[in-house]
Write a protein that holds these residues in place. Structure first.
Motif, mmCIF file in Angstrom:
data_model
loop_
_atom_site.group_PDB
_atom_site.id
_atom_site.type_symbol
_atom_site.label_atom_id
_atom_site.label_comp_id
_atom_site.label_asym_id
_atom_site.label_seq_id
_atom_site.Cartn_x
_atom_site.Cartn_y
_atom_site.Cartn_z
ATOM 1 N N THR A 1 57.882 -12.212 55.605
ATOM 2 C CA THR A 1 59.088 -12.601 56.598
ATOM 3 C C THR A 1 59.321 -14.050 57.139
ATOM 4 O OG1 THR A 1 57.367 -12.030 58.381
ATOM 5 C CG2 THR A 1 59.107 -10.350 57.762
ATOM 6 N N ASN B 1 64.730 -16.118 59.553
ATOM 7 C CA ASN B 1 63.735 -16.534 60.166
ATOM 8 C C ASN B 1 63.817 -18.265 60.518
ATOM 9 O OD1 ASN B 1 61.074 -16.441 61.506
ATOM 10 N ND2 ASN B 1 60.243 -17.336 59.717
ATOM 11 N N ARG C 1 69.782 -20.560 77.719
ATOM 12 C CA ARG C 1 69.045 -19.543 76.825
ATOM 13 C C ARG C 1 68.491 -18.192 77.640
ATOM 14 N NH1 ARG C 1 66.245 -18.724 72.153
ATOM 15 N NH2 ARG C 1 63.787 -18.497 72.420
ATOM 16 N N GLU D 1 61.831 -12.836 69.382
ATOM 17 C CA GLU D 1 62.549 -13.184 68.304
ATOM 18 C C GLU D 1 61.728 -13.193 66.999
ATOM 19 O OE1 GLU D 1 65.645 -16.421 70.645
ATOM 20 O OE2 GLU D 1 63.733 -17.030 69.628
ATOM 21 N N ASN D 2 60.517 -13.734 67.251
ATOM 22 C CA ASN D 2 59.514 -13.820 66.138
ATOM 23 C C ASN D 2 59.276 -12.373 65.774
ATOM 24 O OD1 ASN D 2 59.635 -16.528 66.096
ATOM 25 N ND2 ASN D 2 57.560 -16.890 67.325
ATOM 26 N N ASP E 1 52.873 -15.947 65.177
ATOM 27 C CA ASP E 1 53.659 -14.787 65.874
ATOM 28 C C ASP E 1 53.577 -13.820 64.732
ATOM 29 O OD1 ASP E 1 53.233 -15.448 68.377
ATOM 30 O OD2 ASP E 1 55.523 -16.010 68.618
ATOM 31 N N LEU E 2 54.449 -14.261 63.559
ATOM 32 C CA LEU E 2 54.699 -13.200 62.565
ATOM 33 C C LEU E 2 53.437 -12.781 61.916
ATOM 34 C CD1 LEU E 2 57.464 -15.256 60.243
ATOM 35 C CD2 LEU E 2 57.690 -13.876 62.323
ATOM 36 N N ALA F 1 61.164 -16.030 72.880
ATOM 37 C CA ALA F 1 60.421 -16.435 71.684
ATOM 38 C C ALA F 1 59.851 -15.666 70.746
ATOM 39 C CB ALA F 1 59.980 -17.859 72.059
ATOM 40 N N LEU F 2 58.882 -14.932 71.736
ATOM 41 C CA LEU F 2 57.997 -14.010 70.997
ATOM 42 C C LEU F 2 58.696 -12.718 70.343
ATOM 43 C CD1 LEU F 2 54.947 -13.126 70.419
ATOM 44 C CD2 LEU F 2 54.627 -12.060 72.524
ATOM 45 N N ASN G 1 55.575 -20.056 65.489
ATOM 46 C CA ASN G 1 56.461 -18.954 64.859
ATOM 47 C C ASN G 1 55.555 -18.444 63.866
ATOM 48 O OD1 ASN G 1 58.221 -18.538 61.928
ATOM 49 N ND2 ASN G 1 59.233 -17.603 63.533
ATOM 50 N N ASN H 1 65.998 -18.795 63.257
ATOM 51 C CA ASN H 1 64.966 -18.415 64.380
ATOM 52 C C ASN H 1 64.001 -19.716 64.803
ATOM 53 O OD1 ASN H 1 63.846 -16.643 66.065
ATOM 54 N ND2 ASN H 1 62.279 -15.720 64.756
ATOM 55 N N GLN I 1 64.148 -22.122 68.162
ATOM 56 C CA GLN I 1 63.138 -22.153 69.097
ATOM 57 C C GLN I 1 62.662 -23.524 69.133
ATOM 58 O OE1 GLN I 1 60.063 -19.216 67.798
ATOM 59 N NE2 GLN I 1 61.612 -17.658 68.055
ATOM 60 N N GLN J 1 61.650 -10.946 63.536
ATOM 61 C CA GLN J 1 61.584 -11.172 61.994
ATOM 62 C C GLN J 1 60.242 -10.553 61.248
ATOM 63 O OE1 GLN J 1 63.611 -12.985 60.609
ATOM 64 N NE2 GLN J 1 64.717 -13.263 62.651
ATOM 65 N N ALA J 2 59.374 -10.337 62.068
ATOM 66 C CA ALA J 2 58.078 -9.853 61.434
ATOM 67 C C ALA J 2 58.321 -8.302 61.202
ATOM 68 C CB ALA J 2 56.663 -10.143 62.416
#
Lengths: 311, 318
Positions: free
Chosen positions: A31, A37, A229, B212-213, A281-282, B209-210, A278, A40, A44, B216-217
């Motif tokens: 991803t 992403n 935000r 949003e990530n 987290d992914l 933020a978490l 990022n 994204n 961020q 994606q994942a």
């Protein structure tokens, strides 16, 4: 030119680190490598990016600003207070937020230049003062009920998030300014050797005041963007934001001793930190390990970079 | 005028002494002489910048005002364990008749509790337990909150689907118990899958933020997000709305803060779990007064949680 070589080498080293991290993430997750992403990540990093550009100016003069996170919170609260629907035009809360940040920065600057107090101490003081003021003005509670016009600032324009556009605009202007304006060159001169600069007729105090004021203004902008935000002004927002911003600038090759550094370097530093946050987290890495990995990559990047710069 | 370092130092000292005298004068006004027979209660709030705690603290202060012969002093620990310890020591030095403590943390706040017990001052703990017990605890069973929220998710998804969980600050009793409650529901419905879980430290920006990530994942692999508090639920909600995915994902938080209730009313947030801040605040004052008068007081008073959805929202809006 010697400095150009150094910059090239520097950027190359950092780009290599970012490339390796990016490659690893592309292989480890399916991803990471996608337009969505990247948008994204860009969104961020924009707040940390705006802060990092601002504090680059201060670090270049051999100063430091520890008050960034608290001033973000104060500016956000100030902005949100004037952003209730139907009360003022959308420009009022934005102006209030920017002004609040700039005022804090100028106070820092005056105390550093006129008061002769060390930047570390002045901005440490501002860090707790601004946090206290944010709690006082908000009554300790999140300031909610912001108008849609203001929160739209966190939305998109032509498919690009507005915070990203703010960050890009700020970075481009700062890059151009430092390279092409006399005041920009003076900033390097002051940080490189203050006495020599003074002897050469550079108005050292004014230059420093400008650097702190500009850093404050950009911190105010970051506060406004953050409030938009998260659709509230949070008095406890922005904890330790100064550390991420300063880390990004230093990763980007700016010397804490002043006089050396570039905006492009800062951008790469911001990007590296953003990609790490990022990517971890992914990958679903637990936040305990995230903190350790982030620290190792930050120190590793700077170490690799300095080694390359020396050789 | 050119400011020399010496002038600057003099000016700074002058400013500090001025500030100090102002502080002293206003401090004296507050510390009015204690009337004979008046009950003095010290109250240390965990963090007034958190909406739920602010609501609870306001209830404590307001309710104490309605009681004659009772004086209550409130201080704010700003989520700092050390700071709260200092505040507790100050209360002990002031020889207050009872202390209401809203502890910062399960483990780290335990020494402060022990110090109060050594000093022999009656202690009421509110909304957060510590390893050592006080004389009375007023709270809500966070285990139930986690269970109620996840049960709502399970009902909505008919026991089938992916769930993301946003933790509070790891190691706080609310986080530990809300997670434990939720895990019990996961065990009950084998079709529910915990796709990912991570802490966002009760913080809206971090949760956003978490999320949003995570989008994606894990896009398409989850149909509900359970946040341990409403601040984080709001962050997740904003991220989903911005990505245009809210309609596919059920979002639930805990606490029923004002913004969450508004969001439920507007049909944006699906549900929240109501924790009775006012009930807890009043209960802790009542307990403190009983203890100060050396009257019997229950060891534990539990104020129940309730699920709030659009259907029953009206009874919670003032």
């Amino acid at each position: 030119m010697h400095t150009l070589d150094r910059n090239l080498l520097h950027r190359f080293g950092l780009l290599l680190v970012i490339f390796i991290v990016g490659l690893a993430l592309s292989l480890l997750t399916d991803t990471f490598l996608s337009v969505a992403n990247f948008t994204n990540v860009a969104r961020q990093i924009s707040i940390n990016g705006i802060l990092a550009v601002g504090v680059t100016f201060v670090l270049l003069t051999a100063g430091v600003d520890l008050s960034l996170g608290s001033v973000v919170a104060l500016s956000g609260v100030a902005c949100a207070t004037f952003a209730h629907p139907g009360e003022h035009s959308v420009f009022v809360p934005i102006a209030v937020g920017l002004f609040t940040g700039a005022a804090c920065g100028l106070v820092n600057g005056v105390l550093v230049t006129r008061g002769g107090v060390a930047p570390f101490i002045v901005t440490l003081g501002m860090m707790t003062i601004a946090r206290g003021l944010a709690l006082i003005f908000s009554g300790g509670r999140p300031v909610a009920n912001m108008s849609n016009e203001l929160t739209a600032l966190a939305g998109d324009l032509f498919g690009i998030p507005i915070p990203v556009l703010c960050f890009a605009g700020v970075a481009a202007a700062a890059w151009f300014f430092l390279r092409n304006f006399r005041l920009g060159r003076h900033i390097y001169a002051v940080g490189g050797n203050e006495n020599a600069a003074r002897a050469a007729g550079v108005p050292v105090e004014k230059v420093k005041l400008f650097a702190y004021g500009l850093c404050g203004l950009l911190t105010g902008l970051a506060g406004v963007v953050l409030a938009a935000r998260i659709t509230t002004g949070q008095p406890n927002a922005g904890q330790a934001y100064e550390l991420d911003a300063i880390a990004a600038v230093v990763i980007g090759g700016t010397s804490l001793a002043g006089g050396v550094g570039t905006i492009t370097g800062t951008l790469l530093g911001v990007l590296l930190i953003g990609v790490i946050n990022n990517g971890l987290d992914l990958m679903g890495v637990s936040s305990y390990y995230q903190a350790v990995i982030k620290g190792v990559i930050i120190v590793g990047a700077v170490w690799l970079d300095r080694r390359q710069a020396r050789s | 005028m050119r400011l020399t370092p010496r002038k600057a130092v003099t000016a700074l000292l002058a400013f500090c002494s001025l500030a100090l005298s102002v502080a002293l004068v206003s401090g004296c006004k507050k510390a009015a002489p204690r009337k004979e027979g008046e009950i003095l209660i010290g109250f240390s709030s965990r963090d007034l910048s958190a909406e739920y705690t602010a609501k609870l603290s306001e209830a404590v202060v307001d309710y104490a005002k309605t009681k004659s012969g009772v004086k209550l002093v409130m201080v704010d620990a700003q989520s700092d364990v050390q700071k709260q310890f200092g505040q507790v020591e100050n209360f002990i030095a002031q020889k207050v008749d009872a202390i209401i403590l809203n502890p910062c943390e399960l483990e780290a706040s335990t020494p402060a509790v022990d110090r109060i017990k050594t000093a022999g001052i009656p202690l009421v703990l509110v909304n957060q337990v510590t390893k050592s017990a006080g004389d009375s605890y007023i709270g809500s069973n966070d285990f139930d909150a986690g269970r109620i929220a996840m049960e709502a998710v399970a009902q909505k998804l008919n026991g089938q689907g992916g769930v993301l969980m946003l933790h509070g600050i790891m190691g706080t009793s609310a986080q530990l118990q809300r997670e434990a409650g939720a895990r019990e529901i996961f065990a009950k419905y084998p079709g529910l899958k915990l796709v990912d879980h991570q802490t966002a430290s009760w913080d809206r920006a971090k949760a956003m933020a978490l999320t949003e990530n995570w989008i994606q994942a894990h896009q398409g692999k989850f149909s509900a997000i359970f946040a341990h508090n409403d601040e984080m639920a709001m962050g997740a909600l904003l991220a989903l709305e911005r990505a245009g995915l809210k309609k596919d994902v059920y979002v639930i938080g805990i606490d029923a803060i004002a913004q969450a209730l508004t969001a439920v009313k507007e049909g944006r947030l699906d549900a929240t779990v109501f924790q009775d801040a006012v009930g807890q605040g009043k209960g802790s004052v009542d307990a403190a007064i009983l203890l100060a008068k050396k009257q019997p007081c229950p060891k534990e008073t539990m104020i129940p949680f309730q699920l709030i959805t659009r259907e029953n929202l009206s009874q919670f809006l003032k």
